[in-house]
Design an enzyme around this catalytic site. Structure first.
Site, PDB file in Angstrom:
ATOM      1  N   SER A 152       0.815  -1.216   0.000  1.00 12.55           N
ATOM      2  CA  SER A 152       0.000   0.000   0.000  1.00 12.55           C
ATOM      3  C   SER A 152       0.849   1.267   0.000  1.00 12.55           C
ATOM      4  CB  SER A 152      -0.958   0.015   1.194  1.00 12.55           C
ATOM      5  OG  SER A 152      -0.292   0.375   2.374  1.00 12.55           O
TER       6      SER A 152
ATOM      7  N   LYS B  11       2.359   4.697   7.246  1.00 15.02           N
ATOM      8  CA  LYS B  11       1.460   5.496   6.426  1.00 15.02           C
ATOM      9  C   LYS B  11       1.865   6.965   6.424  1.00 15.02           C
ATOM     10  CE  LYS B  11      -1.590   2.434   5.111  1.00 15.02           C
ATOM     11  NZ  LYS B  11      -0.624   1.353   5.362  1.00 15.02           N
TER      12      LYS B  11
END
Length: 219
Positions: A134, A172
């Protein structure tokens, strides 16, 4: 034949003047005359490559290397020192979501130059393995990431290692607004959706550090 003689010979072969060559590589004519007349054994690769390109030849030809001779002598020799730090790889960090934080040291370590720690103690750093895609293209599945431990981010939009829901850990891009009770965890890969944490759930959320070094093996 010297390097300078080979440069001059090739320049005259293709009908290029000294001024033409000087202009093409961003030098003055005096520099070209020096290259052509000096009895030098080698030129820096930063000079040799532009010269070869403009003269429509190769660095090897200008240097006078035989076809079976390695050209690595144009580059500085590597040096090896013992001034390294060995850090344990203590677990995985999800590039996606919903991965339980788990320190499970298998004995794997990575070695990095001590200078990369910028004077900080070794205990200020951990190493985690990226799990998932991701955060592609910046971080790939299997990458080793050196994390500098810290409990806050330096700014909104910074990439950080974060624990959320009390037990899940993820890498992230994290956005927030000072004074507001929310943060957004954003994957770099557009195929993955962001995740917003707000209200009481923020009490189960904490930053554990920021990535400072990426270690990737190229197959």
């Amino acid at each position: 034949m010297t390097i300078g003689e080979r440069i001059k010979k090739r320049r005259t072969e293709i009908g290029m003047t000294v001024d033409d060559l000087a202009d093409a590589i961003g030098k003055n004519r005096a520099t070209i005359y020096r290259y052509e007349s000096a009895d030098i054994e080698k030129l820096p690769i930063t000079i040799l490559e532009p010269l070869a390109k403009v003269l429509r030849t190769t660095p090897a030809e200008l240097m006078g290397w035989s076809k079976d001779e390695s050209n690595i002598s144009a580059f500085p020799s590597p040096t090896t020192t013992e001034d390294v730090v060995r850090l344990p790889v203590i677990g995985d960090i999800a590039a996606g979501f919903d991965k339980i934080a788990n320190e499970d040291w298998s004995g794997e370590t990575v070695e990095i130059p001590k200078s990369f720690l910028k004077g900080r103690p070794e205990d200020d750093f951990i190493v985690l393995t990226v799990d998932g895609n991701s955060m592609y293209p910046l971080y790939l599945d299997g990458d080793k990431v050196v994390i500098k431990k810290q409990s806050t981010l330096n700014r909104s939009g910074e990439i950080g290692a974060i624990i959320y829901e009390g037990e899940c850990v993820s890498l992230k891009k994290i956005e927030y607004v000072e004074g507001e009770d929310w943060l957004k965890m954003i994957p770099l890969n557009p195929e993955f959706m962001p995740k917003t944490i707000s209200g009481a759930d923020l009490e189960l959320c904490r930053v554990i550090g920021i990535p400072v070094l990426l270690i990737r093996e190229i197959d």
